[in-house]
Design an enzyme around this catalytic site. Structure first.
Site, short mmCIF file in Angstrom:
data_model
loop_
_atom_site.label_atom_id
_atom_site.label_comp_id
_atom_site.label_asym_id
_atom_site.label_seq_id
_atom_site.Cartn_x
_atom_site.Cartn_y
_atom_site.Cartn_z
N TYR A 93 5.49 -6.47 0.96
CA TYR A 93 4.89 -7.34 -0.05
C TYR A 93 4.05 -8.44 0.61
O TYR A 93 2.86 -8.62 0.31
CB TYR A 93 5.97 -7.96 -0.95
CG TYR A 93 5.46 -9.07 -1.84
CD1 TYR A 93 4.36 -8.89 -2.66
CD2 TYR A 93 6.11 -10.32 -1.86
CE1 TYR A 93 3.90 -9.92 -3.48
CE2 TYR A 93 5.66 -11.33 -2.68
CZ TYR A 93 4.56 -11.14 -3.48
OH TYR A 93 4.10 -12.14 -4.29
N THR A 99 0.88 -15.53 -2.07
CA THR A 99 2.31 -15.81 -2.02
C THR A 99 2.72 -16.44 -0.70
O THR A 99 2.12 -16.19 0.35
CB THR A 99 3.11 -14.50 -2.20
OG1 THR A 99 4.49 -14.75 -1.95
CG2 THR A 99 2.65 -13.43 -1.24
#
Length: 336
Positions: free
Chosen positions: A141, A117
């Site tokens: 995250y 990501t």
């Protein structure tokens, strides 16, 4: 020979399985169905319900299905949730990826594609963001995925694994043929807006932050169509089968749209205004994230087909209509 797709009953994993099916590639889907749905995974793929962190399950899959490559999507992906429950993210994303890679080493699986990501960059100093930008994650995250990237790099160097890591930006849209899309509660802008546009949700769209240092005050994101993302993984698969090696690449279109520009795209597609309210910023949301995608276009010869915000919105809306039709009998039965 089979390709193992972890998270195969989820949003991106299901589109990956469709891309493999379209290419005539045998695949195995592994998913614990915590957020996915069995019906999303195409029937052509062998389906195993199980956890990606269960090394006994992995060993059995590798032995019985002749797995030679792994494409890893399974994990937790919500930034606000990661701030509230960081340990869950380090377990689901980092510890389980470690177990998966360890299982690959044990089984002799030496080709690996990791779906990472842009959150690993945190708040970048420059935009567009190139792959050599500093890794400065501002959320659990992003940090959990950055740790997983490092684990893969070190394991690859020690055990001869060829890999491609794709740092994707904001994935959106749905399969143009209507075979798959995002399910569950809306956690991203375009899905939430699509549900409002088709009447599944009656409330206004919530815009988080109207005072960012951007031209119109709303956050800017590089939205990449999920089918193009799947094709990037297909190109990565070809690379690890061919020249091999190890490479980390951004996956985005190299252009950004603000939240207000996305709202305007919904107006163009539907012909009606999308009602919205503007609230405070959310923690962990940078003002803008736009990919420098020069490297992926060269390294993988990736040529996206759906670089059009209106088309992304159109496929998202079409998918929500299909979901509404699918769910209608159950709603009628429950009196909703």
């Amino acid at each position: 020979m089979s390709v193992l797709v972890t998270g195969g009953a989820g949003y991106i994993g299901a589109h990956m399985l469709l891309a493999l099916e379209d290419a005539g590639e045998p695949a195995v889907a592994l998913d614990n169905l915590s957020t996915g749905a069995r019906w999303l995974a195409p029937e052509s793929a062998k389906f195993v319900e199980g956890d990606v962190g269960d090394e006994a399950v992995l060993a059995r899959i590798f032995a019985e299905q002749g797995v030679e490559e792994v494409i890893h999507f399974a994990g937790s992906i919500l930034v606000p949730e990661s701030i509230r429950h960081p340990l869950d993210y380090y377990t689901n994303n980092t510890a389980n990826t470690l177990r998966l890679i360890n299982a690959c080493v044990t089984a002799g699986v030496k080709r690996f594609i990791f779906s990472s990501t842009a959150s690993v960059y945190g708040t970048p100093e420059r935009t567009p963001i190139s792959e050599d930008a500093p890794i400065r994650s501002i959320t659990p995250y992003g940090a959990s995925m950055a740790m997983s990237e490092r684990i893969l790099e070190d394991a690859a160097a020690a055990h001869g694994i060829s890999f491609v890591t794709l740092r994707y930006f904001n994935v959106a849209g749905a399969d143009p043929q209507g075979r798959a899309g995002e399910i569950g509660k809306p956690t991203h802008l375009i899905k939430a807006a699509a549900q409002i546009a088709v009447g599944v949700r009656k409330e206004k769209l919530q815009i988080y932050g109207g005072d960012y240092p951007t031209p119109d005050g709303s956050a800017i994101r590089d939205f990449v169509h999920v089918s193009d993302l799947a094709q990037a993984h297909m190109a990565a698969l070809a690379r690890v089968r061919g020249k091999g090696g190890a490479i980390t690449l951004n996956c985005g279109y190299g252009r950004g749209y603000s939240v207000y520009e996305v709202v305007e795209a919904f107006r163009r597609v539907t012909g009606t205004d999308l009602p919205y309210d503007v609230g405070p910023r959310r923690a962990g949301d940078p003002p803008q994230l736009i990919a420098d995608n020069a490297a992926i276009r060269t390294a993988l010869d990736w040529r996206p087909r759906y670089d059009d915000i209106d088309f992304i919105v159109e496929t998202a809306i079409d998918w929500e209509r299909r979901l509404a039709e699918r769910d209608a009998p159950q709603r009628r039965k429950s009196g909703a």
